[in-house]
Design a protein around this motif. Structure first.
Motif, PDB file in Angstrom:
ATOM      1  N   ASP A 142      29.904 -12.361  40.540  1.00 60.55           N
ATOM      2  CA  ASP A 142      28.961 -11.389  41.106  1.00 60.55           C
ATOM      3  C   ASP A 142      28.228 -12.071  42.304  1.00 60.55           C
ATOM      4  O   ASP A 142      27.367 -12.920  41.963  1.00 60.55           O
ATOM      5  CB  ASP A 142      28.003 -10.501  40.292  1.00 60.55           C
ATOM      6  CG  ASP A 142      27.181  -9.555  40.846  1.00 60.55           C
ATOM      7  OD1 ASP A 142      27.148  -9.509  42.126  1.00 60.55           O
ATOM      8  OD2 ASP A 142      26.703  -8.743  40.231  1.00 60.55           O
ATOM      9  N   LYS A 189      25.946 -11.373  44.187  1.00 58.16           N
ATOM     10  CA  LYS A 189      24.778 -11.331  44.519  1.00 58.16           C
ATOM     11  C   LYS A 189      23.718 -11.935  43.402  1.00 58.16           C
ATOM     12  O   LYS A 189      22.589 -12.219  43.282  1.00 58.16           O
ATOM     13  CB  LYS A 189      24.370 -10.062  44.488  1.00 58.16           C
ATOM     14  CG  LYS A 189      24.775  -9.357  45.755  1.00 58.16           C
ATOM     15  CD  LYS A 189      24.345  -7.732  46.015  1.00 58.16           C
ATOM     16  CE  LYS A 189      24.733  -7.082  47.127  1.00 58.16           C
ATOM     17  NZ  LYS A 189      24.718  -7.581  48.223  1.00 58.16           N
ATOM     18  N   LYS A 190      24.602 -12.001  42.228  1.00 58.23           N
ATOM     19  CA  LYS A 190      23.799 -12.625  40.908  1.00 58.23           C
ATOM     20  C   LYS A 190      24.498 -13.824  40.427  1.00 58.23           C
ATOM     21  O   LYS A 190      24.741 -13.931  39.039  1.00 58.23           O
ATOM     22  CB  LYS A 190      23.747 -11.495  39.781  1.00 58.23           C
ATOM     23  CG  LYS A 190      22.870 -10.481  40.217  1.00 58.23           C
ATOM     24  CD  LYS A 190      23.281  -9.199  39.457  1.00 58.23           C
ATOM     25  CE  LYS A 190      22.350  -7.821  39.887  1.00 58.23           C
ATOM     26  NZ  LYS A 190      22.787  -6.763  39.112  1.00 58.23           N
ATOM     27  N   TYR A 191      25.152 -14.661  41.081  1.00 58.61           N
ATOM     28  CA  TYR A 191      26.048 -15.678  40.556  1.00 58.61           C
ATOM     29  C   TYR A 191      25.025 -16.339  39.478  1.00 58.61           C
ATOM     30  O   TYR A 191      23.930 -16.659  39.644  1.00 58.61           O
ATOM     31  CB  TYR A 191      26.223 -16.874  41.474  1.00 58.61           C
ATOM     32  CG  TYR A 191      26.994 -18.001  41.024  1.00 58.61           C
ATOM     33  CD1 TYR A 191      28.348 -18.072  40.914  1.00 58.61           C
ATOM     34  CD2 TYR A 191      26.079 -19.124  40.705  1.00 58.61           C
ATOM     35  CE1 TYR A 191      28.771 -19.328  40.429  1.00 58.61           C
ATOM     36  CE2 TYR A 191      26.649 -20.267  40.100  1.00 58.61           C
ATOM     37  CZ  TYR A 191      27.921 -20.214  39.869  1.00 58.61           C
ATOM     38  OH  TYR A 191      28.518 -21.274  39.234  1.00 58.61           O
ATOM     39  N   ALA A 235      26.839 -14.603  37.440  1.00 57.44           N
ATOM     40  CA  ALA A 235      27.079 -13.450  36.658  1.00 57.44           C
ATOM     41  C   ALA A 235      28.591 -12.944  36.870  1.00 57.44           C
ATOM     42  O   ALA A 235      28.836 -13.182  37.938  1.00 57.44           O
ATOM     43  CB  ALA A 235      26.090 -12.177  36.703  1.00 57.44           C
ATOM     44  N   ASP A 250      27.504 -12.790  50.833  1.00 58.49           N
ATOM     45  CA  ASP A 250      26.240 -13.448  49.924  1.00 58.49           C
ATOM     46  C   ASP A 250      26.562 -14.686  49.562  1.00 58.49           C
ATOM     47  O   ASP A 250      27.701 -15.075  49.336  1.00 58.49           O
ATOM     48  CB  ASP A 250      25.853 -12.608  48.587  1.00 58.49           C
ATOM     49  CG  ASP A 250      25.575 -11.324  48.851  1.00 58.49           C
ATOM     50  OD1 ASP A 250      24.410 -11.063  49.153  1.00 58.49           O
ATOM     51  OD2 ASP A 250      26.245 -10.145  48.665  1.00 58.49           O
ATOM     52  N   THR A 280      26.834 -18.005  48.000  1.00 57.18           N
ATOM     53  CA  THR A 280      26.759 -18.673  46.301  1.00 57.18           C
ATOM     54  C   THR A 280      26.786 -20.241  46.590  1.00 57.18           C
ATOM     55  O   THR A 280      27.106 -20.757  47.483  1.00 57.18           O
ATOM     56  CB  THR A 280      28.036 -18.241  45.720  1.00 57.18           C
ATOM     57  OG1 THR A 280      29.194 -18.767  46.287  1.00 57.18           O
ATOM     58  CG2 THR A 280      28.298 -16.596  45.664  1.00 57.18           C
TER      59      THR A 280
END
Lengths: 525, 317
Positions: free
Chosen positions: A68, A70-72, A74, A507, A509
């Motif tokens: 993800d 936006k939520k690395y 995850a 996004d 990462t």
């Protein structure tokens, strides 16, 4: 001063902008032009290792899972709609999204997933599977129905689930693989957001929107054009708006130049990077077979001060051990400061280094540091290390070789100390610690040593499914690795991306290998 | 003439064979392994068995005479082989870049010739007077300034003053002449300037030399107009060394514009040369060296034939 001021003003402007800008609804259309500073040699995900492959090719393929952005770190499903891991961590069951189409119009089934992973785990004759060693725990792959695929492991593996999000594990068509197992080497045919529309060798790569992509409404772009350009020409292309972004990363000097020239037309995003330069010692050569010498060389490096100075001129910034600082399994700053070479009292460390060298009988050691002739960040870090060693009275020659010769020197053991790198697509200890385990188990260990304690700890942490237990084992591994100092971390990389404001939906990462399918990217124009 | 032409063509064979042996041996002496670089260059965990399998696939496990024999056999049948890096045919890799390199070389040659012949002649006719000095400064600056640096200045001038960059990808001339020229005119200017400087100096010195000849004095004594003396009598004789310089420079441009192509991000033979050398792609390097060597020999041959056209006294038999 003026340049730095411009950078700060632009950065401040940028920080204020995103809230309103990102809240905009994505717009459809347009072609994203981006730069890639190298070129993929062929088209097979399972055979390649470079970001230069991922950036143009990943948008054509889907993987079972993906990170993800936006939520690395995850993980979310890509082709998988849902998944289950058995309590003993030996069975991974994936339910696939229904009605996923390949670019040729055929429907994806579990047979395609199975054929793709079989190709990675047990490649047919003539097929190169670079990451085969990472999947040796997979014992069987079952497909009970067209939308279910079950992986059965021979032993529990703490990093296995995340490995299913590897950007390299492209899912190919089983039918095409059956016709020709080498089909993906020369053809692109996936289920990703963009169809392959052309590749002019040495020049550019084109992708076109795939109308039947499995994420509804995506991709937003009509297509993309990856332009192969490097060095100053790439920065000029960014400045001239010929490309909107380069996804690997910029040096601080290029960032400042672009911000000074373009102001708030560009956005700067930065993050610690899953890449580290390490110094490897050839333990078959004297005196580097003596742990006192290796440890002295590690103690002499002022990483804390060096990180501040180097971050102004090179794309390195964070001090860390064997794992990226900030990652949940990495050592904290206080834990790190207790390890040899990471103490904050550099005078004390250097006194100890001198004593160790004297005890080893080489107080005025002369040796050669073999390095790549890649300016960023190899050259500045190499120069920094030599200066650090000079401060304890050592005389070190900087040998910078082109990559082919450098690789030959390290692989063939024709070096004394070498500046090596450890870089991958995720913060997974199974992947990043392999650099430190014995040479007879790891082909990326150029130190030519075998240390069974490291091998044992590596194996145990891989099998530890309890996070606390795993952290404990990793700390023990790290302590032993840094005490023996066969291979010592220097300073971790820092990823800086400068992109034009009209590119949205992308996004940053910590890895330049992930988050590159471009499905969510759109152009505000 | 026909016999001479056939003789010269046959003489190319041993020259090219010598080049082939030299490049083949030198490449094998150099350290480095394309398979290591390709599979382990980015830090992948690759087994020795896989490396051996790849070496065998590329034929690198064969003896050197066998490898040379394979290559020569391919060359004789018109097969340049497969790139060890990309797996694509060498002829394809070179073919898609040759159009750009040839066009750039032709553009630069036209620019250089258009500048060099009038300027060199003017400088000779006004020897040691202000036009000669101005032209000398222009030519010496052209020799002193590296093409790639001049290229960077052109790029930065366009970028900073007009916020404009030349297109990054090549469009064939017949497809869109404006787009094609808007990309290639700038590197042609950068390269052509240095090229013209060499030719200008050569034109000046040869015309000065010819103007001292008896037949020029005779022509003037007979009352021939000065314009005719220069254009009909002096220029024609002075052109022989100039043509040689222009020919050799033209041949150099095919494959020699290594840095300029990097600066302008041109997908030409020079950039390809750098890339394949860095990777140790034997088949590509061998083919490129043969291409450049063949081109040099061929251009020299054409220049020799031109001598006979320019100077009626020269006859090949």
């Amino acid at each position: 001063m003026k340049r730095h001021l411009a950078t700060v003003i632009a950065a401040a402007a940028v920080l204020m902008l995103p809230a309103s800008a990102e809240a905009q609804a994505p717009k459809k259309g347009g072609q994203l032009k981006f730069a890639v500073s190298a070129e993929p040699p062929d088209y097979d995900c399972h055979k390649n290792t470079s970001f230069a492959f991922i950036h143009p090719v990943r948008p054509h393929y889907s993987t079972l899972l993906k990170f993800d952005d936006k939520k690395y770190p995850a993980i979310i499903g890509d082709l998988a709609q849902s998944w289950q891991v058995s309590p003993d961590n030996l069975t991974f069951t994936f339910k696939l999204k229904p009605n996923v189409k390949f670019h040729d119009g055929t429907t994806l089934t579990s047979a395609d997933v199975k054929a793709s992973y079989e190709r990675i785990v047990n490649p047919p004759a003539g097929v190169v599977s670079i990451r085969k060693a990472s999947y040796t725990d997979i014992g069987a792959i079952d497909t009970p129905d067209p939308l279910t695929v079950v992986f059965k492991l021979k032993a529990a593996n703490a990093g296995m689930l995340a490995q299913f999000a590897s950007p390299w594990d492209c899912i190919y068509s089983a039918a095409k693989l059956k016709e020709d197992p080498k089909f993906p080497e020369k053809n692109i045919m996936g289920t990703g957001p963009f169809k392959f529309a052309g590749h002019t060798a040495g020049s550019h790569w084109i992708g076109e929107r795939f109308a039947d992509y499995h994420e509804p409404g995506k991709p937003y772009l009509d297509g993309f054009r990856a332009i192969f350009v490097s060095g100053a020409a790439m920065v000029n292309a960014l400045q001239g708006g010929e490309v909107l972004v380069e996804f690997r990363g910029q040096s601080p000097a290029n960032r400042d130049k672009l911000v000074a020239a373009l102001g708030d037309k560009v956005k700067v995003v930065e993050t610690p990077w899953i890449c580290n330069l390490v110094v490897g010692f050839n333990t078959e050569k004297k005196p580097f077979n003596d742990p006192r010498v290796r440890q002295a060389l590690s103690l002499a490096i002022d990483r804390w001060q060096g990180s501040q100075a180097l971050s102004k001129i090179a794309l390195v910034r964070d001090v860390g051990g064997v794992l990226r600082p900030g990652y949940e399994l990495a050592a904290t700053e206080s834990e790190l400061a207790k390890l040899p070479g990471f103490g904050k009292d550099i005078k004390k460390s250097r006194d100890e280094a001198k004593k160790l060298l004297k005890d080893a009988g080489v107080p005025e050691l002369k040796f050669k540091l073999t390095n790549r002739n890649v300016p960023m960040p190899y050259t500045p870090v190499g120069v920094f290390l030599i200066d650090q060693w000079r401060q304890i009275g050592l005389n070190v020659e900087h040998e910078q070789l082109e990559t082919k010769l450098y690789q030959a020197a390290l692989s063939g053991g024709n070096y004394e100390a070498g500046l090596d790198f450890n870089c991958d697509y995720m913060d997974e200890p199974n992947i990043l610690l392999i650099k430190y385990v014995s040479a007879d188990k790891s082909s990326v260990n150029y130190g030519r040593y075998n240390d069974r304690k490291l091998d044992d700890l590596y194996e145990k942490q891989m099998r530890a499914t309890d996070t606390k237990e795993r952290i404990k084992l990793i700390r023990e591994f790290e302590k032993h690795a840094l005490e023996q100092a066969y291979t010592i971390p220097t300073i971790w990389w820092h990823r800086i991306i400068v992109h034009w404001q009209q590119m949205k939906g992308w996004d940053l990462t910590p890895s330049h290998y992930v988050g590159q399918d471009l499905a969510s990217v759109w152009l505000d124009q | 003439m026909l016999r001479y032409t056939i003789q010269r063509l046959l003489m190319m064979i041993p020259t090219l064979f010598g080049v082939a042996v030299l490049v083949f041996v030198m490449l094998r002496v150099m350290p480095g392994d394309i398979v290591e670089l390709r599979l382990r260059g980015d830090g992948a965990q690759v087994t020795p068995e896989l490396l051996a399998m790849e070496r065998a696939r590329l034929g690198l496990d064969k003896s050197l005479p066998a490898q040379f024999g394979d290559w020569m056999g391919g060359l004789l049948t018109g097969d340049l082989g497969i790139s060890m890096w990309t797996g694509r045919p060498v002829a394809y890799e070179i073919g898609i870049r040759l159009e750009l390199s040839l066009e750039l070389a032709i553009l630069a040659t036209i620019l250089a010739t258009m500048l060099a012949l009038p300027l060199g002649t003017l400088a000779a006719l006004f020897k040691d007077r202000w036009p000669d000095r101005v032209i000398s400064v222009f030519a010496i600056a052209g020799l002193a300034v590296p093409s790639f640096w001049f290229g960077m200045i052109i790029i930065l001038t366009l970028l900073l003053n007009f916020n404009w960059m030349a297109p990054m990808t090549f469009t064939p001339f017949l497809e869109d002449p404006v787009k094609n020229l808007s990309q290639l005119i700038w590197p042609a200017l950068a390269v052509g300037y240095r090229y013209s400087a060499v030719a200008t100096r050569m034109t000046r010195s040869t015309i000065l030399e010819v103007l001292q000849e008896d037949y020029i004095r005779t022509a003037r004594a007979k009352g021939v107009y000065e314009r005719l003396v220069v254009s009909r009598h002096a220029m024609r004789n002075a052109l022989l060394p100039v043509v040689t310089v222009i020919g050799l420079e033209f041949a150099f441009l095919i494959g020699g514009l290594v840095v300029t192509e990097q600066v302008f991000n041109l997908n030409g033979i020079g950039k390809l040369f750098v890339n394949v050398l860095a990777r140790g792609d034997y088949t590509m390097i061998q083919a490129l060296v043969m291409l450049v060597a063949g081109f040099f020999i061929f251009v020299n041959f054409i220049v020799d034939l031109l001598y006979a056209v320019l100077d009626p006294r020269i006859r090949y038999s």
